[in-house]
Every structure is written in structure tokens, then in C-alpha cells.
Design a protein around this motif. Structure first.
Motif, PDB file in Angstrom:
ATOM      1  N   SER A  91       1.494   1.104   5.930  1.00 20.09           N
ATOM      2  CA  SER A  91       1.667   1.895   4.765  1.00 20.09           C
ATOM      3  C   SER A  91       0.665   3.018   4.792  1.00 20.09           C
ATOM      4  N   MET A  92      -0.429   2.794   5.110  1.00 18.59           N
ATOM      5  CA  MET A  92      -1.650   3.823   5.506  1.00 18.59           C
ATOM      6  C   MET A  92      -1.203   4.737   6.599  1.00 18.59           C
ATOM      7  N   ASN A 164      10.373  10.978   0.704  1.00 19.57           N
ATOM      8  CA  ASN A 164      11.178  11.365  -0.374  1.00 19.57           C
ATOM      9  C   ASN A 164      10.406  11.490  -1.702  1.00 19.57           C
ATOM     10  N   VAL A 165       9.139  10.914  -1.600  1.00 21.75           N
ATOM     11  CA  VAL A 165       8.242  10.822  -2.744  1.00 21.75           C
ATOM     12  C   VAL A 165       7.222  12.224  -2.984  1.00 21.75           C
ATOM     13  N   PHE A 184      -5.069   7.356  -1.889  1.00 23.52           N
ATOM     14  CA  PHE A 184      -3.905   6.263  -1.369  1.00 23.52           C
ATOM     15  C   PHE A 184      -3.878   5.176  -2.398  1.00 23.52           C
ATOM     16  N   PHE A 185      -4.928   4.562  -2.594  1.00 26.14           N
ATOM     17  CA  PHE A 185      -4.914   3.076  -3.481  1.00 26.14           C
ATOM     18  C   PHE A 185      -4.472   3.352  -4.915  1.00 26.14           C
ATOM     19  N   VAL A 189      -0.156   3.786  -3.454  1.00 22.47           N
ATOM     20  CA  VAL A 189       0.400   2.561  -3.367  1.00 22.47           C
ATOM     21  C   VAL A 189       1.309   2.159  -4.524  1.00 22.47           C
ATOM     22  N   PRO A 190       1.182   2.364  -5.935  1.00 25.12           N
ATOM     23  CA  PRO A 190       1.682   2.053  -6.864  1.00 25.12           C
ATOM     24  C   PRO A 190       3.310   2.542  -6.669  1.00 25.12           C
TER      25      PRO A 190
END
Length: 276
Positions: A91-92, A164-165, A184-185, A189-190
Motif C-alpha cells: 500500500s505504501m 481513482n481516489v 499516509f496513515f 489508509v482509511p
């Protein structure tokens, strides 16, 4: 036109039923044989157990032979730790590749995509040689290898979702003083919850069921995962198909329950990533 649609729908249903039977038939045979003795399996491997061949003792014996609790714990720890690390790293990496676009990021993404095309058998022997030289032929080394093999597909899935975010929330957080780690966190992440669940499910199913890589890396008693322990039923001169069938069912049941509980998230994660 309406009749044509109805006919096509019926055909699709019949094809779906046929495919379902085709894929479930081996599982049915495994279940039936898990309740037969050796004689019953050799006499009729495809039939139902009868009064002379039915036995419920296969499961307790297989449970004991597998050292099920310890083997289950080994599989669980390796699967959970590997999956969590894959989620974190991939993810990172995907977020950085999407948000910080350079020529290098495009090349790196292509390399990750190309890595999915390389069969494990092509790198198996060099990997084992390198692992032995680096003293990684153990459970820690196995987890690191799983992370290496699992990140390519996971990065591609995260990459497609993150593209797409919208960036507005991240830009607002940056203006408010968030650094990259906080951004990031706390913010990113949410928003990745759905795709994280999907990626986690796919990796859990793969790692839990894997036999080849643990068979090469784990070489000490007490370290074996459930798929490795089932190999004990297949000796050089005899094969206990009755106990092996029950043992395989004991290995399958946890992951089947997990999949049935989480299957809706797979479709949801893929569709959300496609339409956001």
C-alpha cells in the motif's frame, strides 16, 4: 426479444450449475473418502461409504497425527504476519508510485507488473541458494519470501484503486501541516479499507494453502504448516488415503470458513476500485 433474454438466462444458469458441479465434485469425493477406511477407498473411490467401510475415526487420528494445534498455529502466525507486511509494504509503495509521478515510478511499476509473469520454479533454486547463504532457511525467511512474492500483485491492485481516489483530502491535510507519514496513515489508509480487505483475503488464501515454498524453507520438526504436515500420510511404500483425506479436510475447513465469511469483500473491493 423477451423470450430470447429468458432463454439466455436459463442457458447461463445451466452453465453455472454445470461448472459448479465440476469444481465441487473433487471436494465431494474428498469428503466421502474421509469417512471411509482404506479398503473402502480402494474398492470404490467414487462411491458413498457403506456400513462395512464407514468410519468416523479418521478425523481424530488425523488430528493427532498432524499435531493439529501446533501446525494450525504455525500456519496462522506465518499467514497473518506475511499478509500484514504485504499490506503495509504494497500500500505504501503503490501510494508513492501514484502520487509522486516520475519516469522512475513508471519504470518501477512496470517492473512490478513484469514480476508477476515470472514463475516461481524459475527462481526457486537461486532463491534457495541465496537464502541458505543469508541464513534465511527458517520461518522468518519464509515470511520475507512471501512478502517478496506477494507484493507485485498487491501493488498493482492498490495502484489501480489509489488512482481513482481524489487528492483533495491529502492536499488539505498537507496544508494543515501533515507530514508524509501522518498523511499516509491518517488520511490515506482509511480510504483504502475496502481494497485492503480484498488484498488481504487473496493473500491469506494463497499463503495458507501453499505447500511448495514452505517445503523448501522450513526444515525443522515443529515448524511445519498444515499443508506440510499432510505429507506425512504419504510414505515411500504406503499411502494412508483414509487419514490423508481427513487431514486435508481439516486443512481446508478453516480457509473455506474464512472465505465464506469474507467473499463479499472481494467483489466489493474490485468494483469500488473500478468505479470510484
Amino acid at each position: 426479444m423477451h423470450k430470447k433474454n429468458v432463454t439466455l438466462k436459463i442457458v447461463y444458469i445451466l452453465i453455472g450449475i454445470a461448472l459448479g458441479i465440476l469444481f465441487l465434485f473433487p471436494i465431494l469425493i474428498l469428503v466421502l473418502n474421509s469417512f471411509k477406511n482404506q479398503k473402502g477407498i480402494f474398492l470404490n473411490v467414487l462411491g458413498f461409504p457403506d456400513a462395512g467401510t464407514f468410519t468416523p475415526k479418521n478425523y481424530p487420528q488425523a488430528f493427532q497425527s498432524l499435531n493439529y494445534v501446533q501446525s494450525f498455529a504455525n500456519s496462522l502466525v506465518i499467514t497473518v504476519v506475511s499478509t500484514l507486511l504485504i499490506l503495509l509494504v504494497s500500500s505504501m509503495a503503490a501510494w508513492v508510485l501514484v502520487r509522486y509521478k516520475t519516469k522512475a515510478s513508471s519504470v518501477i511499476f512496470i517492473l512490478f507488473a513484469a514480476a508477476m509473469l515470472v514463475p516461481f520454479q524459475c527462481v526457486m533454486l537461486p532463491l534457495m541458494s541465496m537464502g541458505s547463504a543469508l541464513h534465511m532457511i527458517n520461518r522468518v525467511g519464509l515470511v520475507i519470501m512471501y512478502v517478496g512474492f506477494g507484493t507485485s500483485m498487491s501493488i498493482i491492485m492498490f495502484h489501480g484503486f489509489i488512482k481513482n481516489v481524489p487528492e483533495e483530502l491529502e492536499e488539505a491535510a498537507t496544508i494543515d501541516g501533515c507530514n508524509s507519514v501522518q498523511l499516509f496513515f491518517i488520511i490515506v489508509v482509511p480510504m483504502l479499507k475496502t481494497i485492503m480487505i480484498t488484498v488481504a483475503i487473496l493473500n491469506v488464501m494463497w499463503i495458507w494453502n501453499d505447500y511448495l515454498l514452505p517445503s523448501l524453507v522450513i526444515n525443522k520438526p515443529g515448524w511445519q504448516t498444515l499443508p506440510l504436515k499432510t505429507y506425512l500420510f504419504f510414505g515411500q511404500f504406503s499411502k494412508r488415503w483414509d487419514l490423508a483425506s481427513a487431514g486435508l479436510m481439516l486443512c481446508i475447513i478453516p480457509i473455506v470458513v474464512f472465505y465464506l465469511f469474507c467473499q463479499k469483500y472481494i467483489v466489493k473491493g474490485v468494483t469500488d476500485g473500478a468505479i470510484k
